[in-house]
Design an enzyme around this catalytic site. Structure first.
Site, PDB file in Angstrom:
ATOM      1  N   GLU A   1      11.495  54.016  -3.844  1.00 29.47           N
ATOM      2  CA  GLU A   1      10.070  53.756  -4.110  1.00 29.47           C
ATOM      3  C   GLU A   1       9.875  52.396  -4.773  1.00 29.47           C
ATOM      4  OE1 GLU A   1       7.115  54.048  -3.732  1.00 29.47           O
ATOM      5  OE2 GLU A   1       6.302  56.054  -3.799  1.00 29.47           O
ATOM      6  N   ASP A   2       8.700  51.840  -4.617  1.00 32.75           N
ATOM      7  CA  ASP A   2       8.386  50.582  -5.273  1.00 32.75           C
ATOM      8  C   ASP A   2       7.994  50.797  -6.739  1.00 32.75           C
ATOM      9  OD1 ASP A   2       6.036  51.900  -4.581  1.00 32.75           O
ATOM     10  OD2 ASP A   2       5.101  50.180  -3.611  1.00 32.75           O
TER      11      ASP A   2
ATOM     12  N   ASP B   1       3.485  55.294 -10.859  1.00 30.82           N
ATOM     13  CA  ASP B   1       2.360  55.062 -11.761  1.00 30.82           C
ATOM     14  C   ASP B   1       1.968  56.425 -12.343  1.00 30.82           C
ATOM     15  OD1 ASP B   1       0.246  53.702 -12.941  1.00 30.82           O
ATOM     16  OD2 ASP B   1      -1.003  53.736 -11.172  1.00 30.82           O
TER      17      ASP B   1
ATOM     18  N   PHE C   1      -1.691  46.236 -13.729  1.00 28.71           N
ATOM     19  CA  PHE C   1      -1.627  46.291 -12.274  1.00 28.71           C
ATOM     20  C   PHE C   1      -0.867  45.069 -11.775  1.00 28.71           C
ATOM     21  CE2 PHE C   1      -2.851  46.034  -7.884  1.00 28.71           C
ATOM     22  CZ  PHE C   1      -2.775  47.353  -7.498  1.00 28.71           C
TER      23      PHE C   1
ATOM     24  N   ARG D   1       1.969  40.787  -1.161  1.00 38.84           N
ATOM     25  CA  ARG D   1       3.228  41.522  -1.005  1.00 38.84           C
ATOM     26  C   ARG D   1       4.423  40.590  -0.832  1.00 38.84           C
ATOM     27  NH1 ARG D   1       2.052  47.006   0.031  1.00 38.84           N
ATOM     28  NH2 ARG D   1       0.161  47.402   1.226  1.00 38.84           N
TER      29      ARG D   1
HETATM   30  P1  IMP Z   1       1.033  56.956  -8.212  1.00 38.95           P
HETATM   31  O1  IMP Z   1       0.753  58.043  -7.215  1.00 38.95           O
HETATM   32  O2  IMP Z   1      -0.093  56.811  -9.200  1.00 38.95           O
HETATM   33  O3  IMP Z   1       2.367  57.099  -8.895  1.00 38.95           O
HETATM   34  O4  IMP Z   1       0.975  55.599  -7.437  1.00 38.95           O
HETATM   35  C1  IMP Z   1       1.976  55.205  -6.605  1.00 38.95           C
HETATM   36  C2  IMP Z   1       1.483  54.159  -5.631  1.00 38.95           C
HETATM   37  O5  IMP Z   1       0.334  53.433  -6.117  1.00 38.95           O
HETATM   38  C3  IMP Z   1       2.561  53.127  -5.467  1.00 38.95           C
HETATM   39  O6  IMP Z   1       3.500  53.490  -4.464  1.00 38.95           O
HETATM   40  C4  IMP Z   1       1.775  51.880  -5.145  1.00 38.95           C
HETATM   41  O7  IMP Z   1       1.530  51.818  -3.759  1.00 38.95           O
HETATM   42  C5  IMP Z   1       0.470  52.065  -5.890  1.00 38.95           C
HETATM   43  N1  IMP Z   1       0.510  51.359  -7.195  1.00 38.95           N
HETATM   44  C6  IMP Z   1       0.583  51.904  -8.428  1.00 38.95           C
HETATM   45  N2  IMP Z   1       0.585  50.965  -9.398  1.00 38.95           N
HETATM   46  C7  IMP Z   1       0.520  49.783  -8.739  1.00 38.95           C
HETATM   47  C8  IMP Z   1       0.506  48.408  -9.191  1.00 38.95           C
HETATM   48  O8  IMP Z   1       0.560  48.079 -10.393  1.00 38.95           O
HETATM   49  N3  IMP Z   1       0.427  47.470  -8.220  1.00 38.95           N
HETATM   50  C9  IMP Z   1       0.379  47.760  -6.885  1.00 38.95           C
HETATM   51  N4  IMP Z   1       0.389  49.019  -6.432  1.00 38.95           N
HETATM   52  C10 IMP Z   1       0.468  50.025  -7.346  1.00 38.95           C
END
Ligand code: IMP
Length: 186
Positions: free
Chosen positions: A105-106, A109, A158, A171
């Site tokens: 995963e990248d 959050d 962010f 990206r």
């Molecule tokens: P989560 O479901 O809140 O954990 O969010 C996961 C997804 O939200 C990641 O795979 C990203 O695609 C996007 N995301 C969350 N935080 C960021 C950020 O700081 N920058 C860019 N994309 C984010």
């Protein structure tokens, strides 16, 4: 009038340099290669944000790997807030039943996306399922996620670059950074 995008000029601050990222990715690759020595590993990456991380990580791993790609989108949220409602846009190409699977995963959050994905992939009966994420924002976590391999813990900001986007742009930056406030306001 729509603001002109300036790929690097829009960046206010670099949080992780290219060197820092590449050094850490190499360490993760070494650890993964040791931990899975003698096994065949399947890396499942989540498009689009994980693309550079996956491409770099898999080349630092020295054991045989298979790769598969999924694409999910969370919907009902905003450009900087995920909603937890996840739609699968692209599913796995091959069965992972009985396989040792590592999700690549990248960023984690809230954890809602990965929480959904873990349940989904567990339902496909892999032998093992672990998680590798380049970035983690622990301050925003809503559901607990067991992270096995972590690149960097970052503050609640962010970020863009190294796969991560704002409005699908930024990206292709080689570092991870934060945009100027006026860019987010647009
Ligand atoms: P989560 O479901 O809140 O954990 O969010 C996961 C997804 O939200 C990641 O795979 C990203 O695609 C996007 N995301 C969350 N935080 C960021 C950020 O700081 N920058 C860019 N994309 C984010």
């Amino acid at each position: 009038m729509r603001r002109q995008i300036d790929l690097t000029g829009d960046v206010a601050e670099i949080l992780l340099t290219e060197d820092q990222i590449q050094g850490r990715v190499a360490e993760l690759g070494r650890r993964i290669s040791e931990d899975y020595a003698g096994q065949e590993l399947t890396l499942v990456s989540v498009l689009k944000g994980s693309l550079p991380f996956m491409a770099d990580l898999m080349r630092t791993i020295t054991i045989p790997v298979r790769i598969d790609l999924m694409e999910v989108s969370s919907y009902g949220g905003t450009a900087t807030e995920s909603s937890g409602l996840v739609r699968i846009l692209k599913d796995l190409s091959s069965s992972i039943a009985g396989a040792d699977v590592l999700i690549v995963e990248d960023i984690i959050d809230t954890g809602l996306t990965l929480n959904y994905l873990i349940r989904y992939l567990r339902g496909k009966n892999p032998r093992s399922l672990r998680i590798c994420t380049l970035l983690d924002k622990p301050a925003r976590r809503l559901v607990e996620i067991p992270v096995d391999y972590l690149g960097f813990s970052i503050p609640d900001r962010f970020v863009v670059g190294y796969g991560l986007d704002y409005g699908e742009i930024y990206r292709n930056l080689r570092f991870v950074g934060v945009l100027r406030p006026e860019v987010y306001a647009d």
